[in-house]
Design a protein around this motif. Sequence first.
Motif, PDB file in Angstrom:
ATOM      1  N   UNK A  39      44.045  39.384  39.192  1.00 34.87           N
ATOM      2  CA  UNK A  39      45.068  38.595  39.742  1.00 34.87           C
ATOM      3  C   UNK A  39      45.332  37.577  38.748  1.00 34.87           C
ATOM      4  N   UNK A  40      46.645  36.902  39.032  1.00 32.21           N
ATOM      5  CA  UNK A  40      47.114  36.035  38.006  1.00 32.21           C
ATOM      6  C   UNK A  40      47.640  36.827  36.873  1.00 32.21           C
ATOM      7  N   UNK A  84      56.168  46.070  40.919  1.00 31.02           N
ATOM      8  CA  UNK A  84      55.300  46.862  42.108  1.00 31.02           C
ATOM      9  C   UNK A  84      56.125  47.914  42.663  1.00 31.02           C
ATOM     10  N   UNK A 104      43.916  30.636  39.350  1.00 29.62           N
ATOM     11  CA  UNK A 104      44.085  30.898  40.839  1.00 29.62           C
ATOM     12  C   UNK A 104      45.418  31.632  41.303  1.00 29.62           C
ATOM     13  N   UNK A 105      46.515  31.487  40.206  1.00 29.60           N
ATOM     14  CA  UNK A 105      47.722  32.201  40.455  1.00 29.60           C
ATOM     15  C   UNK A 105      47.575  33.472  41.000  1.00 29.60           C
ATOM     16  N   UNK A 106      48.050  33.876  42.311  1.00 31.07           N
ATOM     17  CA  UNK A 106      47.446  35.077  42.638  1.00 31.07           C
ATOM     18  C   UNK A 106      48.497  36.321  41.706  1.00 31.07           C
ATOM     19  N   UNK A 107      49.593  35.840  41.027  1.00 32.74           N
ATOM     20  CA  UNK A 107      50.059  36.832  40.088  1.00 32.74           C
ATOM     21  C   UNK A 107      51.327  37.567  40.701  1.00 32.74           C
ATOM     22  N   UNK A 108      51.455  37.300  41.889  1.00 33.94           N
ATOM     23  CA  UNK A 108      52.589  38.145  42.676  1.00 33.94           C
ATOM     24  C   UNK A 108      53.856  37.875  41.928  1.00 33.94           C
ATOM     25  N   UNK A 111      40.292  41.061  43.211  1.00 29.46           N
ATOM     26  CA  UNK A 111      41.170  39.810  43.367  1.00 29.46           C
ATOM     27  C   UNK A 111      40.384  38.582  43.521  1.00 29.46           C
ATOM     28  N   UNK A 137      46.801  40.235  36.323  1.00 28.97           N
ATOM     29  CA  UNK A 137      47.142  41.529  37.191  1.00 28.97           C
ATOM     30  C   UNK A 137      47.449  42.650  36.435  1.00 28.97           C
ATOM     31  N   UNK A 187      47.228  37.564  48.825  1.00 27.50           N
ATOM     32  CA  UNK A 187      48.995  37.331  48.232  1.00 27.50           C
ATOM     33  C   UNK A 187      49.631  37.026  49.547  1.00 27.50           C
TER      34      UNK A 187
END
Lengths: 169, 803, 439
Positions: free
Chosen positions: B172-173, B152, C346-350, A70, B176, C193
């Motif tokens: 991430x982003x 998820x 930088x988007x966390x992607x959640x 991450x 992911x 996140x």
Amino acid sequence: MSTVANSIFSPELAARFDHLVTIYPLRRSALVPMLLYAQDELGYVSDAAVAEIAERIEILELDVRNVLSYYSMLRTKPAGKYNVQVCTNISCMLRGGYEILDHCKKTLGVGHKETAPDGVFSLEEVECIGACCWAPAMQINYDFHDDLTPEKVDVLFQMYRDGQGKDVK
Amino acid sequence: MADVNFIVDGKQLTAPAGTLLIEACKSAGIEIPAFCYYPGLSLQAACRMCVVRIEKMPKLQTACTTPVAEGMVVQTETPEIAQARKATLQLLLGNHPLDCPVCDAGGECELQDMTFKYGAADSFYAEPKNHREEQKWSPVVYFDRPRCILCYRCVRMCGEGMDVFALGIQNRGSSSVIAPNVPAQMSPDDLPHVDCEQCGMCIDACPVGALTSGTYRYKTRPWEMNHVATVCTHCGDGCKTTLGVRSTSDGSEIVRGDNRDKSGINGDFLCNKGRYAFDFANHEGRITQPLVRQTNGEFKSVSWEVALDLVGKKFRELRDTRGGKSIGVIGGNRLTNEEAYLLQKFARTVLGTNNIDHHRTADYVSFAQALAGQTNRTASLRDTLTAPSVLIVGGDPTIQAPGTAWNLRTNVRLNRAKLYIANSEPIKLRRQAKAFVQLSPFGYSALTSYLAGDDASASSAASDATGLSAFRDVVKSEENLLILIGSELRGADLRKLIAFGLTLPGAKFALLSDYANSRGAADMGLLPDMLPGYNPVGSSSPLATEYTANTTSGSLAPGLDMLEIFDAAGKGDLSALYVVNSNPVARYGVDAAALKNTFVVVQEMFLTETAALADVILPAANLYEKAGSVTNSYGDLQQVKKAGDRAGVRTDFEMIVRIADKMGTNMRALVPFGKGLRADMGQTRGAQSGEADRHSIWLTAQNLEPRLSPFDPLAILDEIQRLVPGYNILRLQLLSGNDQHLSPAAPAELVQITTRRDLVLPANDSLFTSGTLGRYSTMLSDLQHNESLRPSSLLTQIQTAAD
Amino acid sequence: MPALVSHPDEVKVISRRFGMGAADIEKYIELDGYKAVQQAIANGPAWIIDTMKASGLRGRGGAGFPTGMKWSFVPKVSEKPKYVLVNGDESEPGTCKDHVIFLHDPHAVIEGTMIAGLAIGSKLGFIYLRGEYRYLLKIVEKAVADAYAKGFLGKNIFGTGVDFDIITQTGAGAYEVGEESALMESLEGKRGVPRIKPPFPAVVGLYGGPTVINNAETIANAPHILLMGGEAYAKLGTERNGGTRLFGISGHVERPGVYELPMGYSLRKAIYEVAGGIKDGKKLKAVVPGGASCPVLTADEIDVGLDFDQMGKAGTMLGSGGIVVLDETVSIVEFALRTIAFYQHESCGWCIPCREGTDWIKKTLTRVYNGGGSRKDVDNVQYLAENMMGRTFCPLGDAAAMPTLGFVKKFRKEFEEYIDGNRAGTPLITVEQLVGAGH
Ligand SMILES: Cc1cc2nc3c(=O)[nH]c(=O)nc-3n(C[C@H](O)[C@H](O)[C@H](O)COP(=O)(O)O)c2cc1C
Ligand code: SF4
Ligand code: FES
């Protein structure tokens, strides 16, 4: 003495990790700093480091990898002894960040996330590093260098080559 | 919690405070779309599909995380909301491969359905999509990354639901990705894999075709299958499963197992065996013609007529010349109740023998005796999902009864149920336990004495004396405790444990056994000393009376048990052995020579060790190829429906009837068919078969249909219902696919506790074996092989932040 | 080491000790250090919270939530321990003010943390710095160690019977971790996140306990406010926007730097007087007034006071106080692309809208920038950004959508002309560079 038998880390770092996991309300809180410190010592976070850190924190290796992947400062492949991180975000860009990046690429002969064959320098284009008012800026390992010009960069690289720069530790 | 009133789309609704809006709406028939929300798993609010407009809130809110509140006013389908959902779908589709025509999920894909509903088909992107090769994570789990929408669900299913944590989220982003726990660089073939229980729950949970099943992928389209809801043939939990069936040239083939219908006792759950291990039916070693051994020792295929004739004549002759007592009968753990009942009735009333047994995997006789005269003391599998506290003594549900383990974990997670475990092994469920005592090897007997108050047994029960004493104290203080008992406890120990449990208010019990109908086999009297319903042989119960009345050679004394039967054979005292769907030769290590003077008839699918010694092999259908009912470990009765079909094989029920017929039996005494009222089955209404079906169900339920055939298992169900204590079934429930909890216990006045031989032999199946049957499942062998490639993982206890 | 700047219009409260060697504890004490916390112990939580409320201090992290009020939300009694969390993750492009605080006055952050702890009844505080600030961590770590050595931290601080501990640590490179709940996740050793809200941190925060989380500058203001009094501090600023704030002025100005100006100070003056005007005598084109996530202001929109309310009225935000100045040579197409490239990275992607939205905007603008765009792309970018706004899981999605909308709406003509071949400004980046930015 490390609580982990056959630690892959130096005795000092192992001792530091022994302590680190005890200071938080939850053991797992030590994970992100541990990964960074492990990287500082090994040059990257190796599979062996993942395994030992998982054991120390008492979580699964998968969990360590989830977290590791991450954060953009953590890497799983070695970088150069001196990792040059050039900011090209808005404030730096306005004051020549890309010129600096290009200059670094040319002088070091490497691109983004690449390491020079001699292993001394690696290069990375990074997002804002919090030096906007002193742009353009970069970090070599953890050291900030700001108000850069290509000439200043040359001087810096020479300093590092001459062994006057600081190591990660 | 108190109810609150709120308004959704102009409708006045009421729900308990704290209910999530999405659930409250669902109960009221208002469907709110969702990708990431999955009932019972942790909330994510990640997909943003469930957005709704709540009055006084500045932004759209996610219905999946908003609890209903008094006076709340909600809109769920305004143009603004439709636009938000459409935009989200457009974003997802931007990178989605849109390979629906070849995707396993095509036709049952939530993304497809949503796109259809919100019309997000237009794309504004000129950029190429990110392509990634499909990955084989295990023989049964494949991952197609570009199809993944990052909801998820799989990650939570694996971690929270299964307590396995084999899947993670990495990078991430927009990079992911769902990642398995064995990364490429850590595996010998440089490819990523999952090291897990291979349950396939992740595939079930996946709303799209990103996770696909090794057994089903690219085989067929969902709409080309018929879907049959039946009961899994593997373990004693008896999970409801849906089999996808497709016709083939020689019958119909099962191509998929899953749990699309979540109404069963297993809720959301199905394990790897239920999901994949139906393939034994298609094994190339399947016997499809009757085989008769020739004088040269070789098998020759013969017609059914010839084979049945031979068996019938021989059985009759041996009974009449050497007496019924010279014949042994061994039944299987995967017969239907109707077959098991019919088999013992055939043995007792036609062959005239009580030499009848089955591979016992738990001591149900002692269990029934210990609970004689009690009411409401046996637990259903459903109770494992709701009981406030659970004690597990012995057994290892995670491996042996995965559905039970799933329910227990869910109960702990969602209801904070308290789990107490005493086991001689550190079984995996201890991770959910409030208290765990590790018993000494063979410490169960001492534990039951200790629980009963004998403090002197403490030291032989466990080495941790204080832990043990605290354990007893806390268990004793529980009300409505559910006590799950492993097969380690038998005879006196089992009775002692139950006696202890009976001192606790509201305690309920279940005894775990290993196979789909182990419990049914015992309930139906596949035992030398017990008639159906645990009526002792020779007692004066109505059942015994009826049996004696029908019996030609009325045998009133208990017969030979499994081991005695083979001893008798060895001594030359066994004239015939009739084995129905069982493999005792392998199980009990029987010396082949022992059977050389015995006429052996085996009903089987494969040339097992037992079948190999037979004089006649009759090719049998399996549980997925027949109809009837089975009873799980807990005493939950469920309907089995015919899914697959294989030309050449017959059900055990039909074979027993035909053999009896060949022996010249009075068929109406054996199977009470033809007694019902005559009714029009719809034939006169020609093509309106749908109506005929409904008509027939009603008739069946009302006990009115004409049982014109002795092969109709429902005919014998009448008798089971009439004679077997505890089997007072609600037919409409059974026939509409609902489970019913039965509690057959020995009739109190008839319990005679004599020392019986302990013949319990646990199956010792792993997650990837299933008795003899499992050996013929290619998928299970693949999984065993897959397992052997890695050292077994030691899953570390996971910390949870909030606790 | 970053150079310090100064200007006569500055009002020095938080920057009072900058450049005076206050990282040394003796020096800090000499400059009134650790007095406020002792007063705080003597006067109790109610007094602290009242003073903070009176000061009109609003959070310096970006959202401008009134600090005194935030502290008062923490339940008095709690089964779980309470925590103070200092957000030193400073990563909003254009922002480097916390950098200077940690460098020049780390004890002010420590003292502020203690004051926040006293206000809410917490015994443990965390100071979390972004991973890149390792050299600052060393400074803070030393300051913390010195404070322990003096008995200012640990058990029985100042001999008053009160206990308070501080743990320092860094992240490892992730903008999203600056979001308060993502920061807590990171501090608990997880992926950064964010968490579902409610519950809010004041009720369920770090380790499930009630938590006050504040920006480092917010926290470092607390000792000053207690010493000078809430009202006095409030008077320095404007209505509902008490005090002063550190503004980082960067980009095309003559004297970039971090300046402490009173709240409500004119943006035009900040650029033209404080920072010395546009570099090399060029003309001003636009200003991103509060870090990269704030909608852009055009050259004729800068007559606005630098406080939360006035900036809001002007259709933008005060944000993190990072003022980025663009001269006439800048291509907005390029600037917009660099901005979205950051949020995409930088988007966390959640959540879907942010993860996919930032990615598609970046891809589309990359193509436009590359010369392969059509006018429809401008509509598409606007459509994407509009459909992200308010729909994402956390405000990062908004932070990416807002500036994008600002650029395409206010500079639509420039986009269209660029697409039609009339490329304003001299592009600074080659396409290859930008495509490579997917690091
Ligand atoms: C994406 C995102 C990034 C943020 N980054 C920071 C940051 O780097 N530093 C910071 O102090 N606050 C940051 N914030 C704001 C914090 O969530 C939080 O509001 C702040 O720390 C509260 O402190 P304050 O009330 O003192 O401003 C960020 C918020 C978001 C949504
Ligand atoms: S808006 Fe969504 S994807 Fe973006 S950072 Fe927040 S939670 Fe992560
Ligand atoms: S279901 Fe609510 S956000 Fe996904």
